[in-house]
Write an enzyme that holds these catalytic residues in place. Structure first.
Site, short mmCIF file in Angstrom:
data_model
loop_
_atom_site.label_atom_id
_atom_site.label_comp_id
_atom_site.label_asym_id
_atom_site.label_seq_id
_atom_site.Cartn_x
_atom_site.Cartn_y
_atom_site.Cartn_z
N ASP A 1 0.82 -1.20 0.00
CA ASP A 1 0.00 0.00 0.00
C ASP A 1 0.86 1.27 0.00
O ASP A 1 1.85 1.36 0.72
CB ASP A 1 -0.87 -0.03 1.27
CG ASP A 1 -1.94 1.03 1.30
OD1 ASP A 1 -2.77 1.05 0.38
OD2 ASP A 1 -1.95 1.84 2.25
N GLU B 1 1.89 0.04 -4.84
CA GLU B 1 0.95 1.09 -5.23
C GLU B 1 1.72 2.39 -5.44
O GLU B 1 2.27 2.94 -4.48
CB GLU B 1 -0.12 1.28 -4.15
CG GLU B 1 -1.22 2.23 -4.61
CD GLU B 1 -2.10 2.74 -3.49
OE1 GLU B 1 -3.27 3.04 -3.77
OE2 GLU B 1 -1.64 2.84 -2.34
C1 GLC Z 1 -4.12 3.28 -0.48
C2 GLC Z 1 -5.36 2.41 -0.50
C3 GLC Z 1 -6.51 3.23 -0.04
C4 GLC Z 1 -6.23 3.70 1.37
C5 GLC Z 1 -4.91 4.44 1.45
C6 GLC Z 1 -4.46 4.62 2.85
O1 GLC Z 1 -4.20 4.32 -1.38
O2 GLC Z 1 -5.55 1.87 -1.76
O3 GLC Z 1 -7.72 2.53 -0.09
O4 GLC Z 1 -7.26 4.53 1.81
O5 GLC Z 1 -3.87 3.74 0.80
O6 GLC Z 1 -4.08 3.38 3.40
#
Ligand code: GLC
Length: 522
Positions: free
Chosen positions: A198, A261
């Site tokens: 994440d 991500e």
């Molecule tokens: C990422 C996740 C999202 C979350 C954020 C904070 O962007 O995909 O859903 O709210 O991280 O953890």
């Protein structure tokens, strides 16, 4: 040997919304267990599970209070083991979401850290003194307001890139790294095939605490969270070493994958291969203007930027962004499916997109997403893309026999798995055929990409492996366009699903919104 994740198609499951088994209106692991056969039937290779760890659910699981457990809402560790065992028996890999950047404010580590300035875990988080009566810097939370929250008990501020209930861990601290490595090993030992990491661009912030500069492009119509450029809060150089630490943990195990991500410009995304990430998510199809010229240029730019040996990947949507069917409409959603599943690179699908599911409007009284609550009126709310999977035409779509946590699509009596799987012309049938074609055709999975570009509003490219050559032609317009090919061949698949095996001699007439995969004679 080609690593499995180069050939694989990944399917993201948002566990709260996939299948409820205990009548509380929220999806869970025993529910998912019952639906694994569906994923095998569909023809995907791996499932990525959004977080199922114990969590106060301030951000629906992205606020973790224990990295080595399962929230009771979803089941328990035995349920998790059953999911992994059955998935593996069906030939599906399991990728776990891992949230390294922040914990929940209810995590015992944070409780200790905030208890006193002298606590041994104080430095596990980012505590700083305020500046001239305010927070230490001008940094903004992604979810609205300052990224610093004052803690009166100890008289300091703590940093949170997201909610105040999601304090950032201090990745400069070796104890934090060790604790997170141990958590990863816990799951690797249980047999997970990899992690989706994440928000890795947020992992480390500027040590000199410099203020972020203003975003010159910001206008009052934009969300206030975008007023500043994230110059000193994201994509910092020290992230590389921290991520390489995660990679070396993963490399102690065979055949595991690290996906990251990365909401960054493409030229920055590709640097994450060098930081040890096998697949830094390429989200650039999500924001791109839906026209052949733009998409052709995007693909070419990405292919050109990839470092040697780096394997590309493509994403159409996820639990944070508007669904593809909502963005491009139902006719072009089929084109998008063909694009995603014929491009070079690992595709990630989002649950429900294979049904053509669109964003579901949520009544203000039913809003769940903290982002929407904190920054209302900017369309940032993610509830519309997180609605329950419609499995059949029964009440609550077969998702649950209780009122679901979010409403289903209003057309769930017609738009559901049971109806679409029996319809030879449905988008679900198209997805299934595309997945089957990709999996039996090396040119489409691991083959080379050849750029052709665009002809009017038709996007064209080729995929080639050994002696086999495929051309993909996607009509991104609502008018008929005839395209010419360098050779004759046959239609392997059309998004309209009605001209398979048709042969052609150098010319193919594409109907409105029609895409084709063409097998060329070589
Ligand atoms: C990422 C996740 C999202 C979350 C954020 C904070 O962007 O995909 O859903 O709210 O991280 O953890």
């Amino acid at each position: 040997m080609t690593e499995w994740w180069r050939r694989a198609v990944i399917y993201q499951v948002y566990p709260r919304s996939f299948q409820d088994s205990n009548t509380d209106g929220v999806g869970d692991l025993p529910g998912l267990l019952q639906r694994l056969e569906y994923l095998a039937w569909l023809g995907v290779d791996a499932l990525w599970l959004s977080p199922v760890y114990p969590s106060p659910m301030a951000d629906f699981g992205y606020d973790v209070s224990d990295y080595t457990g399962i929230d009771a809402l979803f089941g328990d560790l035995a349920d998790f083991d059953r999911v992994v065992a059955k998935a593996h028996a069906l030939g599906l890999k399991v990728i776990l979401d891992f949230v390294p950047n922040h914990t929940s404010d209810r995590h015992p580590w944070f409780a200790e850290s905030r208890s006193s300035r002298a606590n041994p875990k104080r430095d596990w988080y980012i505590w700083r003194d305020g500046k001239t009566g305010g927070p230490p810097t001008n940094w903004l939370s992604e979810f609205g307001g300052s990224a610093w929250t004052f803690d009166a008990a100890t008289g300091q501020y703590y940093y949170h890139a997201y909610l105040a209930a999601q304090p950032d861990l201090n990745w400069r601290n070796p104890e934090v790294r060790a604790a997170m490595h141990a958590a990863m090993r816990f799951w690797l030992d249980r047999g997970v095939d990899g992690f989706r990491l994440d928000t890795i661009e947020h992992l480390i912030e500027d040590s000199a605490l410099r203020d972020n500069p203003p975003n010159e492009n910001w206008t009052p119509a934009d969300p206030p969270t975008q007023k500043l450029r994230r110059r000193f809060t994201t994509d910092q150089p020290e992230i590389s070493e921290a991520l390489q630490g995660l990679r070396s943990v993963t490399d102690d195990y065979d055949n595991r994958v690290l996906i990251g991500e990365t909401y960054l410009p493409l030229e920055r995304v590709v640097t994450y291969y060098g930081h040890g990430i096998h697949l830094p998510f390429n989200f650039h199809l999500i924001g791109a203007a839906w026209q052949a010229k733009t998409i052709a240029a995007l693909i070419q730019r990405y292919e050109d930027l990839l470092p040697p040996g780096a394997w590309p990947n493509w994403v159409l949507g996820n639990h944070d962004r508007s669904r593809i069917a909502a963005r491009v409409g139902p006719a072009q959603a089929r084109i998008a499916a063909m694009l995603l599943l014929t491009l070079r690179g690992t595709p990630t699908m989002y649950y429900g997109d294979e049904l053509g599911l669109s964003d579901v409007p949520i009544h203000p009284e039913r809003v769940q997403d903290p982002w929407e609550k904190n920054v209302p009126g900017h369309g940032l709310g993610r509830d519309p893309v997180r609605t329950p999977m419609p499995w059949d035409g029964s009440l609550h779509g077969g998702f649950s026999s209780a009122e679901p946590w979010l409403p289903l699509n209003t057309d769930s009596t017609k738009l559901n798995v049971e109806v679409l799987r029996d319809d030879p012309a449905s988008i679900l049938t198209l997805y299934r055929k595309l997945l089957a074609l990709r999996s039996r055709t090396p040119a489409l999975s691991i083959g080379d990409y050849g750029h052709i570009g665009h002809d009017r509003n038709v996007l064209m490219f080729e995929r080639r492996h050994d002696q086999s050559l495929y051309m993909i032609a996607l009509n991104m317009s609502a008018t008929e366009i005839t395209v010419s090919l360098p050779n004759s061949g046959r239609v392997a698949l059309s998004t309209h699903l009605d001209r398979e095996t048709e042969s052609f001699v150098r010319l193919v007439a594409l109907r409105a919104d029609e895409g084709v995969v063409l097998a060329l004679n070589t």
